[in-house]
Enzyme design. Structure first.
Site, PDB file in Angstrom:
ATOM      1  N   SER A  24       0.825  -1.205   0.000  1.00 49.64           N
ATOM      2  CA  SER A  24       0.000   0.000   0.000  1.00 49.64           C
ATOM      3  C   SER A  24       0.858   1.254   0.000  1.00 49.64           C
ATOM      4  O   SER A  24       1.939   1.303   0.600  1.00 49.64           O
ATOM      5  CB  SER A  24      -0.901   0.011   1.239  1.00 49.64           C
ATOM      6  OG  SER A  24      -1.538   1.271   1.393  1.00 49.64           O
ATOM      7  N   TYR A  54      -2.805   5.942  -4.580  1.00 49.31           N
ATOM      8  CA  TYR A  54      -3.977   6.786  -4.753  1.00 49.31           C
ATOM      9  C   TYR A  54      -3.510   8.051  -5.470  1.00 49.31           C
ATOM     10  O   TYR A  54      -2.370   8.499  -5.293  1.00 49.31           O
ATOM     11  CB  TYR A  54      -4.602   7.165  -3.408  1.00 49.31           C
ATOM     12  CG  TYR A  54      -5.277   6.027  -2.677  1.00 49.31           C
ATOM     13  CD1 TYR A  54      -6.552   5.611  -3.040  1.00 49.31           C
ATOM     14  CD2 TYR A  54      -4.639   5.382  -1.619  1.00 49.31           C
ATOM     15  CE1 TYR A  54      -7.189   4.569  -2.366  1.00 49.31           C
ATOM     16  CE2 TYR A  54      -5.263   4.340  -0.938  1.00 49.31           C
ATOM     17  CZ  TYR A  54      -6.530   3.939  -1.319  1.00 49.31           C
ATOM     18  OH  TYR A  54      -7.158   2.906  -0.664  1.00 49.31           O
ATOM     19  N   THR A 114      -5.251   2.731  -7.630  1.00 49.98           N
ATOM     20  CA  THR A 114      -6.631   2.511  -7.196  1.00 49.98           C
ATOM     21  C   THR A 114      -7.518   3.592  -7.813  1.00 49.98           C
ATOM     22  O   THR A 114      -7.283   4.785  -7.603  1.00 49.98           O
ATOM     23  CB  THR A 114      -6.732   2.555  -5.662  1.00 49.98           C
ATOM     24  OG1 THR A 114      -6.010   1.444  -5.124  1.00 49.98           O
ATOM     25  CG2 THR A 114      -8.176   2.472  -5.205  1.00 49.98           C
ATOM     26  N   LYS A 140      -6.748  -0.692 -10.387  1.00 52.66           N
ATOM     27  CA  LYS A 140      -7.478  -1.499  -9.409  1.00 52.66           C
ATOM     28  C   LYS A 140      -8.814  -0.827  -9.089  1.00 52.66           C
ATOM     29  O   LYS A 140      -8.843   0.353  -8.720  1.00 52.66           O
ATOM     30  CB  LYS A 140      -6.652  -1.658  -8.131  1.00 52.66           C
ATOM     31  CG  LYS A 140      -7.328  -2.449  -7.018  1.00 52.66           C
ATOM     32  CD  LYS A 140      -6.384  -2.569  -5.832  1.00 52.66           C
ATOM     33  CE  LYS A 140      -7.015  -3.377  -4.709  1.00 52.66           C
ATOM     34  NZ  LYS A 140      -8.164  -2.696  -4.083  1.00 52.66           N
ATOM     35  N   HIS A 152     -12.991  -2.844  -3.680  1.00 50.90           N
ATOM     36  CA  HIS A 152     -12.288  -2.293  -2.523  1.00 50.90           C
ATOM     37  C   HIS A 152     -12.627  -3.072  -1.255  1.00 50.90           C
ATOM     38  O   HIS A 152     -12.717  -2.517  -0.169  1.00 50.90           O
ATOM     39  CB  HIS A 152     -12.651  -0.811  -2.341  1.00 50.90           C
ATOM     40  CG  HIS A 152     -11.519   0.047  -1.852  1.00 50.90           C
ATOM     41  ND1 HIS A 152     -10.799   0.852  -2.685  1.00 50.90           N
ATOM     42  CD2 HIS A 152     -10.988   0.232  -0.616  1.00 50.90           C
ATOM     43  CE1 HIS A 152      -9.886   1.511  -1.981  1.00 50.90           C
ATOM     44  NE2 HIS A 152      -9.979   1.139  -0.726  1.00 50.90           N
TER      45      HIS A 152
END
Length: 365
Positions: A107, A130, A156, A233, A257
């Site tokens: 992440s 992100y 994402t 994603k 998610h």
């Protein structure tokens, strides 16, 4: 205490080991958590057809995705702040994934540096991103990942903002001061450490820092600044899958998610066939959400997935027994996949197609 023998066994062990608000943050979803529950229920609706008198003395689950050689089509999904589950955090997760030749998608909000994670890893590493309003901060994360040897970016795209998650709102969830997203500068993450009754610091931080104006056109900006393969994603439809391919994306992750964004969207495995059929092999398609058994992995591969990503169960193992617990979760999945391949008469991944699937059970609520 008897050693857990199923991935699900680790859930209650983790719940007992973690503070209630941390468990709720890791376990919870958005809205009424309907999609969260359906991610699991969708796999349980799918049944399997067996073939017998097939040579399954050796079952080979090896595969390659975006140049990453994997012992099985299984990886660790991107999840923030592994140190919430165990002090060794992402370093332990990297060691666990590497021990089984599996992918680890780190992440952006990892609680260990990319360099430290890479030092602990023996398997392939990708990183999730992100899209931040501050593009300099976003690019800084990419550079840190590249310097550590990360081999792919996973953007994402289903979170222009973080959805309302009732458990976090009730708990006024805030990232503890001693758990930080160390790959981002402290000012970028400051809001995530500020408590406020009736709100989630995670949600507030996303509204402050995530750029909701991101469109397909902006992907070129990232591609021009990094040569790493780019996966998207959060794709759930054929239309977006086609646009992803048209914009030169290297892989797609079918995902809702983990039931943590819009409640009421399809289970990820239910959306998988539509996306896989549209892509038609032009890029790898991965899926996450609800994977709890090796048979689930086989079902996902049959529906068109090149690999699955596993989220919460890895943190359950981590919370219970650090790297050993996380590794055991992955070992169980790998062993169950080999068993499912043998018992359905499918000795290689190439032998797994939709003919192994029976008519799904009716949906119930």
């Amino acid at each position: 205490m008897m050693k857990p023998v199923r991935v699900a066994d680790y859930a209650e062990l983790a719940r007992a080991a973690l503070p209630a608000r941390v468990w709720d943050y890791l376990d919870g979803g958005s809205g009424a958590e309907w999609t969260l529950r359906d991610n699991r229920a969708a796999f349980e609706r799918i049944t399997l057809r067996t073939r017998v008198l097939t040579d399954v003395a050796t079952c080979d689950s090896r595969t390659t995705v975006l140049g990453a050689a994997l012992a099985a089509p299984i990886g660790v999904a991107p999840m923030a702040y592994h140190r919430l589950a165990h002090d060794d955090g992402e370093r332990a997760t990297a060691a666990a994934a590497g021990a089984h030749g599996m992918l680890f998608v780190v992440s952006m909000f990892a609680s260990a540096s990319y360099a430290d994670i890479a030092n602990a890893a023996t398997g392939p590493l990708w990183t999730q991103l992100y899209w931040l309003r501050d593009r300099a901060a976003l690019l800084d994360v990419v550079r840190r990942a590249e310097d550590a040897g990360i081999s792919a970016l996973v953007l994402t795209v289903d979170a222009p903002r973080i959805a309302r998650r009732p458990r976090d709102l009730r708990n006024a969830f805030t990232v503890p001061a001693d758990v930080r997203a160390v790959n981002l500068d402290a000012p970028v993450m400051a809001t995530s450490h500020v408590a406020e009754d009736g709100t989630s610091a995670i949600e507030r931080h996303s509204r402050e820092r995530f750029d909701p104006s991101l469109t397909w056109a902006e992907l070129a900006w990232l591609r021009e600044r990094s040569a790493l393969p780019l996966a998207l994603k959060g794709i759930l439809t054929a239309e977006d899958a086609e646009l992803a391919v048209a914009h030169g994306v290297d892989a797609i992750v079918v995902s809702n998610h983990g039931g943590r964004q819009l409640d009421g969207v399809p289970a990820a495995v239910d959306a998988l066939p539509e996306v896989a059929d549209q892509v038609a092999g032009r890029v790898p398609v991965l899926v996450d959400g609800g994977v709890r058994t090796g048979a689930d992995v086989l079902k996902a591969v049959a529906l068109g997935a090149s690999a699955v990503l596993v989220g919460r169960p890895v943190l359950w193992g981590l919370a219970h027994a650090g790297a050993e617990g996380a590794a055991d979760v992955l070992a169980i999945l790998r062993e169950e996949l080999a068993e499912a391949m043998a018992l359905t008469g499918r000795p290689t991944l190439a032998d797994i197609d939709r003919s192994v699937l029976a008519v799904p059970r009716p949906r119930t609520r």
